[in-house]
Each structure stands twice: as C-alpha cells, then as structure tokens.
Design a protein around this motif. Structure first.
Motif, short mmCIF file in Angstrom:
data_model
loop_
_atom_site.label_atom_id
_atom_site.label_comp_id
_atom_site.label_asym_id
_atom_site.label_seq_id
_atom_site.Cartn_x
_atom_site.Cartn_y
_atom_site.Cartn_z
N THR A 135 0.83 -1.21 0.00
CA THR A 135 0.00 0.00 0.00
C THR A 135 0.87 1.26 0.00
N LEU A 136 1.86 1.30 0.90
CA LEU A 136 2.70 2.50 1.00
C LEU A 136 3.52 2.71 -0.26
N VAL A 137 4.13 1.61 -0.77
CA VAL A 137 4.94 1.73 -1.98
C VAL A 137 4.07 2.14 -3.16
N GLY A 138 2.84 1.61 -3.20
CA GLY A 138 1.92 1.94 -4.28
C GLY A 138 1.61 3.43 -4.30
N PHE A 139 1.27 3.99 -3.14
CA PHE A 139 0.96 5.42 -3.09
C PHE A 139 2.21 6.26 -3.30
N TRP A 140 3.34 5.77 -2.84
CA TRP A 140 4.62 6.49 -3.00
C TRP A 140 4.98 6.56 -4.49
N ASN A 141 4.81 5.45 -5.21
CA ASN A 141 5.21 5.39 -6.61
C ASN A 141 4.20 6.09 -7.52
N LYS A 142 2.90 5.88 -7.25
CA LYS A 142 1.90 6.31 -8.22
C LYS A 142 0.99 7.40 -7.70
N GLY A 143 1.18 7.78 -6.43
CA GLY A 143 0.31 8.79 -5.85
C GLY A 143 -1.13 8.30 -5.83
N ILE A 144 -2.03 9.20 -6.10
CA ILE A 144 -3.45 8.85 -6.06
C ILE A 144 -3.79 7.88 -7.19
N GLY A 145 -2.92 7.82 -8.21
CA GLY A 145 -3.12 6.90 -9.35
C GLY A 145 -3.12 5.45 -8.92
N PHE A 146 -2.58 5.16 -7.74
CA PHE A 146 -2.57 3.78 -7.25
C PHE A 146 -3.99 3.26 -7.10
N PHE A 172 -8.53 -5.77 0.63
CA PHE A 172 -8.40 -5.77 2.09
C PHE A 172 -8.48 -7.17 2.69
N VAL A 173 -8.97 -8.13 1.91
CA VAL A 173 -9.01 -9.51 2.40
C VAL A 173 -7.64 -10.19 2.21
N ARG A 174 -6.85 -9.61 1.31
CA ARG A 174 -5.54 -10.19 1.02
C ARG A 174 -4.72 -10.56 2.25
N PRO A 175 -4.48 -9.64 3.20
CA PRO A 175 -3.62 -10.03 4.33
C PRO A 175 -4.21 -11.19 5.12
N LEU A 176 -5.55 -11.23 5.19
CA LEU A 176 -6.21 -12.31 5.92
C LEU A 176 -5.96 -13.65 5.24
N SER A 177 -6.26 -13.72 3.92
CA SER A 177 -6.08 -14.99 3.21
C SER A 177 -4.60 -15.35 3.16
N HIS A 178 -3.77 -14.33 2.99
CA HIS A 178 -2.32 -14.54 2.90
C HIS A 178 -1.79 -15.21 4.17
N SER A 179 -2.27 -14.73 5.35
CA SER A 179 -1.75 -15.26 6.60
C SER A 179 -2.41 -16.58 6.97
N ILE A 180 -3.73 -16.68 6.76
CA ILE A 180 -4.43 -17.91 7.16
C ILE A 180 -3.98 -19.09 6.30
N ARG A 181 -3.69 -18.82 5.00
CA ARG A 181 -3.27 -19.90 4.11
C ARG A 181 -2.02 -20.59 4.65
N LEU A 182 -1.02 -19.77 5.02
CA LEU A 182 0.24 -20.34 5.52
C LEU A 182 0.04 -20.97 6.90
N GLY A 183 -0.51 -20.17 7.85
CA GLY A 183 -0.66 -20.67 9.21
C GLY A 183 -1.57 -21.89 9.26
N GLY A 184 -2.67 -21.84 8.52
CA GLY A 184 -3.63 -22.94 8.53
C GLY A 184 -3.03 -24.22 7.97
N ASN A 185 -2.30 -24.11 6.88
CA ASN A 185 -1.67 -25.30 6.28
C ASN A 185 -0.71 -25.97 7.24
N ILE A 186 0.15 -25.17 7.84
CA ILE A 186 1.17 -25.76 8.73
C ILE A 186 0.50 -26.34 9.96
N MET A 187 -0.45 -25.58 10.53
CA MET A 187 -1.14 -26.06 11.73
C MET A 187 -1.90 -27.36 11.44
#
Lengths: 249, 178
Positions: A135-146, A172-187
C-alpha cells in the motif's frame, strides 16, 4: 467413549502451546518461549547456511554453497519475472520472507520441534507487513493513481463501480487470506500427524496403519512446507507488482 | 469426558484457551521475538550473505564469459592454422608437380642423348657388319669357283678323261659368269 476410557487422549492442539522456555507461569512480551527457541534455531540455520555457504566464494560451488546460490537465484528470478525490473529493490525483503518461512516450516517438521509459522500471530505479522509495504509503496510510486487499480477501465462503464467494490474488498481480504493460508496449512498438517500419532499409541499391532499414514503425511507435509513458503513469497511478488509495475487488472 | 479432563489437566489453563493460536495474550511476545528474528535474518542476508553470493555469481558469469571468449579465439586460431596448413599443402603439391615435370624433362633429355649415341653406334656396327658380309660373300664366290674347278677336274678324271686345268678353269669361269 470406550476407546477414551482405555486411554485414547488426543489433544492435537497441545503442541501449539506457547510456554516460557525456562519455566515459570508468567508470559510477558519479552519472556523467551519455546517459540523463541525455534525462531532462534531458524536464525542460526539460515545464518549458517547463507554465511558458511557463501564463505568459500568458489567459482565451482560445493554443496552448501549450491544451496545458498539456489535460494538466491530462485528468489531473484521470481522477483524479476513476477514483479518486473522495478521490483528488484524488494529482493532482500523477499529473501528474508522466503528463507524464514521455508526454514521454519521444515524445522517444524522435526519431531518435537515447534513451527512458528503455525501461529497466526506470526503469519499475520508477515502478511500485514506485505500489505502495508504494498500500500505505502503503491501510493509512493503512483500517488493517487494507485487507486486506479480498483477502477477496471477495460470493463463496461456500468459495471465499473461494482467491480471497484469487489476489488477493494478483495484487496483488504488479502492479508487475511495470505496469513491464514500459511498458518492454517502448517497447523493442520501438524495437527493431523498428532491425531494419527494418538491412534498409534493405543492400537497395538494394528498401529502399523496409523504409523504408515504418519510417514505418508510427513512426506506430504515436507512438500507443503516448501510449497506454502513458495506460495507466500510469489503472492507477495504479485501484490508488489500492483505497487511498482505498469500492469493493472 | 476423559478427553476434556486430560486437556484441562495437562495444560492447566488450556481448557479455556481452545486454539493456542487464538490466545491473544501470547501475541505481543510472539510478535516481539518474530521481529527480532526477522531483523537478524535481514542483516545477516543483506550485510553478509547476499553481497557475497552476488559477487560469486558475477565472478562465475565473468569466468564463463572469459572462457567462452578464449574458446572462440582459440577456435578462430585453429581455423587460421588449418587454412595456413591447407595453403602450405597446396603450395607443396604445386612444387612437387614442378619438380616432377623438371625431372621428367631432364630424364627425357638424357634419354634422347643416349638414344642418339646408341643410334650412331648401331649405325657404325651395321656398316661394319655389312662390310664383313660383303667380304664373306666375295670369299664365298671365290671358294665356289675353286670348288667347281676341283669338282669338274675330279668328274673329268672319274669319267676317264684327262683334266686340263686351264680348260676347266676357263669353262668354270664361263659358267659362273652366266
């Protein structure tokens, strides 16, 4: 509950308990725990592999050097191919992510070990770091165009607001799926093996069946350990491409 | 239930926790140590390992590039050497042909000289032989008249006549002329 009366005690989640490493009941934010120990082991293993592996600086690599070079070129190529040339500056960040996740996953498969990546707290921090970076890099690189990545210009005009809503939600669901996918698989993998191990303890000679199952699942879990690390890293590359690249979707 | 009791007994406060992952009391601790671990890995990788590996890979690329260039150079050298060898071979062949032609001409000359000498010798020998043959022929004619005279004398004697040497000689000479 006849089986339970004979002593079938399966508590697959017990292995994920976080306890102070040196005894005691209090768990403050800095208390070294069993998880801290295995985070430390992962740090030591990565350091040993990468520092010792690269110390010979041989043009014709030895075994350890081959592994460190393989990791390096694997992630390097992934960043170059997926994120593009502008993403190359995130290469060290992705190296840290991949080496940490793959090492923790594999170390966690040692019997009696603890997999930090089976904890949502760990994977959530990793995923949120990726989310914030993108998110930060996107706004930094492209401004509001992000924000343009939410506005699908190739779709018919009437559909664009709907698609924008879907894109924003999925972003906004990305971080959730991103983290649950890894943690859930290993668990899940560790829990399943624990369940079979519980069966093996009470079945007498027939224990050969759950033991064979554990061996099979163990092989599968080795694959999962590497594949989930790969998936986490390549998804990070894909997300980063939104922030640095020209490609929109 | 036995299972629940065992869980509660074994892990103390575990019964109220359910999944340890969702025990948020441990999260600050987990996050703190995770960040520590990640920072250490970051510094190990970026300060030590990655520059080294990058240098190794660059060096290897350079070495391979140099080796390929050297190989290319050697190849072109080998090609030039082959060309020079072929040229030398061609030249040597030409020279050999020249030498063969010269030698052939010289031999032909010697041969011609020898043949001429032999012809002269043969001519001389033939002339001499012809002379000898003529002499022999002349001698033979003389011998024939002698034999004829003797034979004629003997025939005359045998027939009871008296051989007149002068008449016989004249008769024989007369016959031989005829």
């Amino acid at each position: 509950m006849t089986v339970a009366d004979q002593g079938l005690v399966i508590d697959p989640m017990h292995q994920f308990q976080i306890v102070p490493l040196f005894g005691g009941d209090t768990l403050t934010w800095y208390t070294p725990t069993n998880q801290t120990l295995w985070l430390g082991v992962a740090v030591v293993v990565i350091s040993a592999l990468m520092i010792v592996g690269s110390s010979a600086k041989a043009v014709i690599p030895g075994r350890t050097q081959s592994i460190s070079e393989l990791l390096y070129t694997f992630i390097h190529n992934m960043v170059e191919e997926v994120t593009g040339h502008e993403g190359a500056k995130f290469f060290p960040y992705l190296m840290v992510l991949f080496t940490f996740i793959v090492t923790s996953n594999i170390l966690g498969l040692i019997p009696g070990a603890f997999a930090p990546t089976s904890h949502i707290a760990v994977t959530a921090v990793l995923a949120l770091a990726v989310f914030l970076t993108v998110t930060l890099v996107g706004f930094w690189n492209k401004g509001i165009g992000f924000l343009g990545m939410f506005w699908v210009s190739s779709a018919p005009l009437v559909l664009r607001p709907v698609l924008a809503a879907i894109e924003i939600i999925s972003y906004f669901v990305r971080p959730l799926s991103h983290s649950i996918r890894l943690g859930g698989n290993i668990m899940a993998g560790h829990a399943v093996m624990k369940v079979f191990a519980g069966f093996a303890g009470v079945m007498g000679l027939a224990s050969i069946v759950p033991i064979a199952a554990i061996a099979t699942i163990y092989g599968l879990e080795l694959l999962v350990a590497v594949v989930q690390a790969y998936v986490f890293t390549i998804l990070t590359c894909v997300y980063l491409r939104d922030a640095v690249g020209q490609a929109h979707h | 239930m036995a299972t629940t009791e065992t869980v509660a007994g074994a892990a103390g406060e575990a019964a109220q926790k359910g999944m340890p992952q969702l025990n948020f009391a441990t999260w600050p601790n987990q996050i703190f140590w995770l960040v520590v671990a990640l920072v250490i890995i970051y510094f190990v990788l970026t300060q030590i390992a990655m520059p080294r590996i990058a240098a190794i890979l660059a060096e290897r690329k350079g070495t391979i590039g140099n080796d390929l260039a050297a190989a290319e150079e050697l190849k072109s050298k080998a090609r030039a050497a082959e060309k020079a060898y072929n040229a030398a071979l061609e030249q040597a062949r030409g020279e050999a042909a020249k030498i063969i032609a010269a030698t052939k001409a010289a031999i032909q000359k010697d041969l011609d000289v020898a043949l001429a000498a032999a012809d002269v010798q043969i001519g001389a020998k033939a002339a001499e032989s012809e002379k000898r043959i003529a002499e022999i022929r002349a001698g033979a004619l003389e011998a024939v008249s002698d034999v004829a005279r003797d034979t004629a004398g003997a025939l005359v004697e045998a027939l009871g006549g008296h051989a007149d040497a002068g008449a016989i000689a004249a008769a024989v000479t007369e016959r031989l002329k005829g």
